[in-house]
Each structure stands twice: as structure tokens, then as C-alpha cells.
Design a protein around this motif. Structure first.
Motif, short mmCIF file in Angstrom:
data_model
loop_
_atom_site.label_atom_id
_atom_site.label_comp_id
_atom_site.label_asym_id
_atom_site.label_seq_id
_atom_site.Cartn_x
_atom_site.Cartn_y
_atom_site.Cartn_z
N ALA A 41 0.83 -1.21 0.00
CA ALA A 41 0.00 0.00 0.00
C ALA A 41 0.87 1.25 0.00
N TRP A 42 2.00 1.22 0.73
CA TRP A 42 2.92 2.37 0.75
C TRP A 42 3.48 2.65 -0.63
N ARG A 43 3.86 1.60 -1.33
CA ARG A 43 4.38 1.78 -2.69
C ARG A 43 3.30 2.30 -3.63
N ALA A 44 2.08 1.84 -3.43
CA ALA A 44 0.97 2.33 -4.24
C ALA A 44 0.74 3.82 -3.96
N PHE A 45 0.90 4.22 -2.70
CA PHE A 45 0.78 5.64 -2.35
C PHE A 45 1.84 6.45 -3.10
N GLY A 46 3.03 5.91 -3.20
CA GLY A 46 4.10 6.59 -3.93
C GLY A 46 3.82 6.70 -5.41
N ARG A 47 2.95 5.84 -5.92
CA ARG A 47 2.55 5.90 -7.34
C ARG A 47 1.29 6.73 -7.52
N ASN A 48 0.94 7.50 -6.49
CA ASN A 48 -0.23 8.39 -6.53
C ASN A 48 -1.56 7.64 -6.62
N ASP A 49 -1.60 6.45 -6.04
CA ASP A 49 -2.86 5.71 -5.93
C ASP A 49 -3.70 6.41 -4.86
N ARG A 50 -4.83 6.98 -5.24
CA ARG A 50 -5.63 7.80 -4.34
C ARG A 50 -6.21 7.00 -3.17
N GLN A 68 0.94 1.76 10.70
CA GLN A 68 0.95 2.88 11.64
C GLN A 68 2.15 3.78 11.41
N ASN A 69 3.29 3.17 11.17
CA ASN A 69 4.50 3.95 10.92
C ASN A 69 4.42 4.71 9.60
N TYR A 70 3.88 4.06 8.55
CA TYR A 70 3.73 4.71 7.25
C TYR A 70 2.75 5.88 7.34
N VAL A 71 1.62 5.67 8.01
CA VAL A 71 0.63 6.73 8.16
C VAL A 71 1.23 7.90 8.93
N GLY A 72 1.96 7.60 10.00
CA GLY A 72 2.62 8.65 10.74
C GLY A 72 3.59 9.44 9.89
N HIS A 73 4.35 8.73 9.08
CA HIS A 73 5.31 9.39 8.19
C HIS A 73 4.60 10.31 7.20
N ILE A 74 3.52 9.83 6.61
CA ILE A 74 2.78 10.62 5.64
C ILE A 74 2.22 11.89 6.27
N LEU A 75 1.66 11.76 7.47
CA LEU A 75 1.06 12.91 8.15
C LEU A 75 2.13 13.88 8.67
N ALA A 76 3.25 13.35 9.13
CA ALA A 76 4.32 14.21 9.64
C ALA A 76 4.93 15.06 8.54
#
Length: 259
Positions: A41-50, A68-76
């Protein structure tokens, strides 16, 4: 060995670059049973998967520490345009992952403490956290090295810089090489200094190449030393102008003989 006055500004900038690099959050996850799903899912986020961020949030709410760590990173970092930057929420996700044993989340929480974002600034507690996870995350040792270096606690700075360097961290190599060059390390070795600075230069740290060039300045005026001094200074300028993402290819396999 002292640093010539003309190079001092560049060297000081190198330490500031190390500080900036060390203040980066980690975007990789731990090794849990749900790592593959969260990483996908993180890699998909990097490919602009909405829909990727929503999937990560759903996994995070279900207790997936990697999500949880990925979501925190994105929000931070404010990487999701819809949510924007939300350090308070980021800290909550990092804390949840840290409580479940994620060393990456512990590191990221310490970064947030150093920045004073989403949590009260607490350098002492952050350094304690870095000390606890430096065995798994070399960048934590870089933070400790910089902390002690600024306080002139050179023995502790060296221990942590060397700890990071032997684990392949380029900033650790740079700091350790710089300390050997300026004489603040507990030992003295031209060979080790040049090896560390050379490897740091290969990792696109311009100031490492510059110091490497300075290290060949001596009173003997040997032809090969003059050539190496000029070569590494030119390489430093090339790295600096091109930027870390576009480093001249000559750095990749450079040795003293080839220079």
C-alpha cells in the motif's frame, strides 16, 4: 591536524548537512507478519494511488504497526494532499507503533521530539531513544554523534560516528573522517581518515571530497599529492553543483590511483 581557514566554511556546512540529513524521518517499516501488505500500500501511495492512504489508515486502525509507521510518516511530512501536515496525529500513530515494538517508530518519535512537532521538545529523552535503537538504525548513532560533537564531547561523538560508519552510514563516515582530519578523534590514522572520507564522497557528500583533497595538502609538494588534492576538490565542486541525485559518475569507483 587542523583545517585551513579557507575550508572552514565548507566543513561547517558539511556538519549542518549532516544535521539536516539526520533530522529525516524513516519511511521504511519493521519486519512484522503484515509488512508485505502495508509495504504494498505504501508503494501504491508513492505511485499516486488515491486509495492507498485510506488502505494504510484502515490497516493502521486494525493494529498493523508497519501501516501505523507509514501513516505517521505521511502525516508528519504532509505527503497526502487531502490531509496535509498533521504532526499531532502523526505522533499518535508513531506512539501506537512504538508501544507495539517498532524501533522505527521509536526513532521517528525521537525525531519529532527534536523538532518539537506534535510533541514537546525534549532533547534528552530523544537522545535516550536514539541510544536505544542505534543498533538497528545507524542514523540514530549519527544523531548522538552530532549531539556530543556540538558539546565538545569528542570521545562519545567518535564512538557514535564510528558505530554508524562501520554499519555503512555515509554521514557517520563523514563525521568520523572529519574528526580524524581535525584531530578530535581519539586516534590518528591518515589511511582510515581517507578511506572514510572517500566512501562518504562516493555517497555524494561534497564536503567529504573537499576534506579528502585538503588531506593531501602537505609541505612535500609531491606530484601525486598535488594531483589528488586538485582532483578531489574538483569532484567536491562537481557534486555540489550537480546535487546528490546527479553525482558525477567518476565518484562511484574512485581510488587514489585512479584520481
Amino acid at each position: 591536524m587542523s583545517t585551513p581557514a579557507g575550508a572552514q566554511g565548507l566543513v561547517d556546512r558539511g556538519i549542518q548537512a549532516a544535521v539536516g540529513s539526520a533530522h529525516s524521518l524513516r519511511d521504511w517499516a519493521t519486519t512484522g507478519v503484515q509488512t508485505a501488505e502495508a509495504t504494498q500500500a505504501w508503494r501504491a501511495f508513492g505511485r499516486n494511488d488515491r486509495g492507498a492512504f485510506d488502505r494504510l489508515v484502515e490497516m493502521a486502525r486494525a493494529g498493523n504497526v508497519d501501516a501505523q509507521n507509514y501513516v505517521g510518516h505521511i502525516l508528519a511530512e504532509g505527503l497526502d494532499r487531502r490531509r496535509g501536515k498533521d504532526p499531532d496525529e502523526a505522533v499518535r500513530w508513531f506512539a501506537a507503533a512504538a508501544q507495539r515494538g517498532s524501533v522505527v517508530a521509536v526513532y521517528n518519535l525521537a525525531i519529532m521530539q527534536i523538532k518539537g512537532e506534535g510533541v514537546q521538545f525534549d532533547e534528552r529523552q530523544a537522545m535516550n531513544a536514539f541510544n536505544g535503537v542505534k543498533g538497528q538504525i545507524p542514523e540514530a548513532a549519527v544523531h548522538l554523534a552530532l549531539h556530543h560533537y556540538r558539546r565538545n564531547e569528542f570521545s562519545l561523538a567518535w564512538q557514535n560516528a564510528h558505530h554508524a560508519a562501520v554499519r555503512g552510514d555515509a554521514m557517520g563516515m563523514y563525521i568520523a573522517g572529519k574528526m580524524l582530519h581535525e584531530g578530535t578523534a581519539p586516534s590518528s590514522s591518515h589511511r582510515q581518515m581517507r578511506s572514510l572520507l572517500r566512501d562518504a564522497a562516493k555517497a555524494h557528500i561534497a564536503d567529504a571530497a573537499w576534506l579528502l583533497g585538503v588531506s593531501y595538502d602537505d609541505a612535500s609538494f609531491e606530484a601525486d599529492h598535488v594531483m589528488l588534492s586538485r582532483a578531489y576538490r574538483l569532484i567536491s565542486i562537481g557534486i555540489d553543483r550537480a546535487g546528490a541525485k546527479h553525482t558525477p559518475s567518476i565518484v562511484a569507483g574512485l581510488s587514489d590511483q585512479e584520481a
